[in-house]
Design an enzyme around this catalytic site. Structure first.
Site, PDB file in Angstrom:
ATOM      1  N   TYR A 187       0.815  -1.230   0.000  1.00  7.56           N
ATOM      2  CA  TYR A 187       0.000   0.000   0.000  1.00  7.56           C
ATOM      3  C   TYR A 187       0.840   1.267   0.000  1.00  7.56           C
ATOM      4  CZ  TYR A 187      -4.513  -2.277   0.579  1.00  7.56           C
ATOM      5  OH  TYR A 187      -5.650  -3.011   0.374  1.00  7.56           O
ATOM      6  N   LYS A 228      -5.885  -9.527  13.536  1.00  6.57           N
ATOM      7  CA  LYS A 228      -5.248  -8.331  14.112  1.00  6.57           C
ATOM      8  C   LYS A 228      -4.929  -8.410  15.604  1.00  6.57           C
ATOM      9  CE  LYS A 228      -6.115  -5.262  10.357  1.00  6.57           C
ATOM     10  NZ  LYS A 228      -7.225  -5.253   9.423  1.00  6.57           N
ATOM     11  N   TYR A 268     -14.537  -4.146   3.556  1.00  7.64           N
ATOM     12  CA  TYR A 268     -13.172  -4.608   3.300  1.00  7.64           C
ATOM     13  C   TYR A 268     -12.930  -5.879   4.094  1.00  7.64           C
ATOM     14  CZ  TYR A 268      -8.115  -4.971   3.196  1.00  7.64           C
ATOM     15  OH  TYR A 268      -6.838  -5.442   3.021  1.00  7.64           O
ATOM     16  N   ASP A 298     -17.098 -10.099  10.363  1.00  9.81           N
ATOM     17  CA  ASP A 298     -15.658  -9.902  10.254  1.00  9.81           C
ATOM     18  C   ASP A 298     -15.235  -8.927  11.354  1.00  9.81           C
ATOM     19  OD1 ASP A 298     -13.096  -9.108   9.683  1.00  9.81           O
ATOM     20  OD2 ASP A 298     -13.420  -8.828   7.527  1.00  9.81           O
TER      21      ASP A 298
HETATM   22  C1  PLP Z   1      -7.291  -5.964   8.085  1.00  7.11           C
HETATM   23  C2  PLP Z   1      -8.614  -6.576   7.809  1.00  7.11           C
HETATM   24  C3  PLP Z   1      -8.711  -7.798   7.127  1.00  7.11           C
HETATM   25  C4  PLP Z   1      -7.514  -8.497   6.537  1.00  7.11           C
HETATM   26  O1  PLP Z   1      -6.613  -8.927   7.485  1.00  7.11           O
HETATM   27  P1  PLP Z   1      -5.106  -9.300   7.005  1.00  7.11           P
HETATM   28  O2  PLP Z   1      -4.471  -9.864   8.217  1.00  7.11           O
HETATM   29  O3  PLP Z   1      -4.507  -7.989   6.568  1.00  7.11           O
HETATM   30  O4  PLP Z   1      -5.249 -10.247   5.879  1.00  7.11           O
HETATM   31  C5  PLP Z   1      -9.954  -8.347   6.963  1.00  7.11           C
HETATM   32  N1  PLP Z   1     -11.054  -7.736   7.435  1.00  7.11           N
HETATM   33  C6  PLP Z   1     -10.994  -6.574   8.100  1.00  7.11           C
HETATM   34  C7  PLP Z   1     -12.254  -5.960   8.619  1.00  7.11           C
HETATM   35  C8  PLP Z   1      -9.776  -5.937   8.286  1.00  7.11           C
HETATM   36  O5  PLP Z   1      -9.723  -4.743   8.907  1.00  7.11           O
END
Ligand code: PLP
Length: 445
Positions: free
Chosen positions: A24, A289, A154, A260
């Site tokens: 990015y 995360k 996302y 998510d």
């Molecule tokens: C960061 C993120 C992802 C992707 O996670 P990675 O570890 O970067 O593959 C998926 N969904 C959400 C909501 C995110 O913020």
């Protein structure tokens, strides 16, 4: 005890520019700007090769919720790596994964959860989608093979995740590779926008979602969404009543709900999971995360026992043939357990909720700024939407004062570690406000 590095940051940058491909990041930025070389972290700060301190205003891409260099996490990680660095979960097991799965199951609102591990967020949502599809297959509904996601959602950068969260500016080159998921407009903005009249979500707010949902309900395997906050889209917040209503529609039409929680989970919104604000209980929850406090790459897909039960191999084989080399890695799992211990022992979620109140008060200073279009806050997520794209110099300007920010389009946001003290929150918002003002003047001049 920072070890001085041998090379100066200048020669380090030169070597970097020859060999490293930054995620990015525009070539022009990497090749023209003296970006910092971070060599250590402590608490909410990162320190560069010249030992300048920066407040980690983005929790290093939203994962270092507990800050940097936590002795308890380091100890857990070291102990486990002394014992067993890796062993697989295919037809065998190890204590760290067992305990972590049990602990994770225990923090859900209802009992009966299974945990499937992967190494990053995108893979956790991919697994969730494959689970939803194979589940439909297993229960004799293979025609229900579509996904409904929210516009501006996302879910990661792999091809399948791009099909859920297609953004023209980023993903045009992949257009022909991927079947795009159905997308419905996200619910209307939430009253957590400062300066807005409080409102409860009305029927109109969800009308567009309802329409798309109704048109495809019979062929949907699942709805996939980020609960309450669309992070990468620029911290777009929507109301918990809207989330509750989407969850209700899913139950009514027997569509699975995949939450998510990769960005919103682990206390970021002032609750352990954002979906708790809406009083719902999604079928599948994706974690990433914050799971290891930003120590190691690990993610998890947590499903209900009802879904897991469909993957039996008797009388027919419905085994989930899916996995990653490092799934459930012992060192990552042991660290993730220590993270949950810290959350329990230090009331991290409560503290995040309280810190979020300070953040909200501080953000009020932005509401009447001329260049500001909107200010919003949910727990320890704070976002300021500008009327125009911020000057490319805004991140540098803040960095020069010791704060790391990465604007998303017109939105500048703070995702500080949840353990940030009030003093740090005040410092970060002051630097950001000055930065926004300085860059507005630059823009006008
Ligand atoms: C960061 C993120 C992802 C992707 O996670 P990675 O570890 O970067 O593959 C998926 N969904 C959400 C909501 C995110 O913020």
């Amino acid at each position: 005890m920072a070890q001085p590095i041998n090379q100066t940051s200048t020669s380090m940058r030169e070597l970097d520019r020859r060999h490293l491909w930054h995620p990015y990041s525009k070539h022009s930025a990497i090749h023209s700007e003296p970006f910092p070389i971070m060599t250590r972290g402590r608490g909410v700060h990162l320190y560069d090769a010249d030992d300048r301190a920066y407040i980690d205003g983005i929790s290093s891409w939203w994962c270092c919720n507990l800050g940097h260099s936590r002795p308890d996490l380091v100890t857990a990680l070291q102990r486990q790596s002394d014992q067993l660095q890796h062993s697989i979960l295919g037809n065998m097991s190890h204590p760290a994964a067992v305990h972590l799965a049990a602990r994770l199951a225990g923090i859900f609102p209802t009992a009966g959860r299974r945990v499937h591990f992967a190494s990053d967020g995108a893979s956790a949502v991919e697994a969730a989608c494959k689970i939803a599809l194979q589940y439909r297959h297993a229960i004799g509904e293979p025609h229900r093979h579509k996904f409904l996601s929210l516009k501006n959602g996302y879910h990661g950068d792999t091809l399948a995740m791009v099909s859920l969260g297609f953004i023209d500016a980023f993903h045009a080159p992949f257009e022909h590779m991927i079947p795009r998921a159905q997308q419905a407009p996200a619910p209307c903005p939430d009253a957590r926008h400062l300066g807005m009249q409080p409102h409860s979500c009305t029927a109109e707010c969800l009308a567009a979602f309802r329409e798309t949902f109704a048109a495809h309900a019979d062929e949907l395997a699942a709805v996939v969404l980020e609960p309450l906050c669309q992070g990468a889209a620029g911290m777009r917040l929507y109301h918990r009543d809207a989330l509750a209503e989407i969850a209700r529609l899913c139950v009514e039409h027997d569509v699975l709900l995949i939450a998510d929680e990769i960005a919103t989970g682990y206390g970021r919104t002032g609750r352990m999971f954002a979906f708790e604000h809406a009083g719902i209980d999604p079928d599948i929850v994706c974690l990433g995360k914050g799971l290891t406090g930003g120590y190691l790459p690990m993610s998890a897909t947590v499903v209900t026992d009802r879904i897991y039960a469909a993957f039996t191999d008797k009388p027919e084989d419905h085994t989930f043939y899916h996995g990653h080399t490092f799934a459930g890695n012992p060192i990552a799992a042991a660290t993730a357990i220590a993270v949950l211990d810290a959350y329990r022992d230090e009331d991290i979620v409560e503290r995040a909720a309280r810190a979020g109140e300070t953040l909200r008060r501080q953000l009020e200073a932005f509401v009447d700024e001329p260049g500001v279009a909107d200010v919003r806050c949910l727990g320890m997520i704070g976002a300021v939407e500008l009327k125009d794209a911020p000057s490319p110099r805004l991140p540098e300007t803040c960095m020069a004062r010791g704060l790391i920010v990465r604007p998303l389009g017109n939105v500048v946001y703070l995702m500080l570690p949840l353990v940030a003290e009030n003093k740090i929150i005040v410092e970060a918002t002051d630097i950001l406000l000055d930065g926004v003002r300085a860059c507005a003047e630059l823009g006008a001049g």
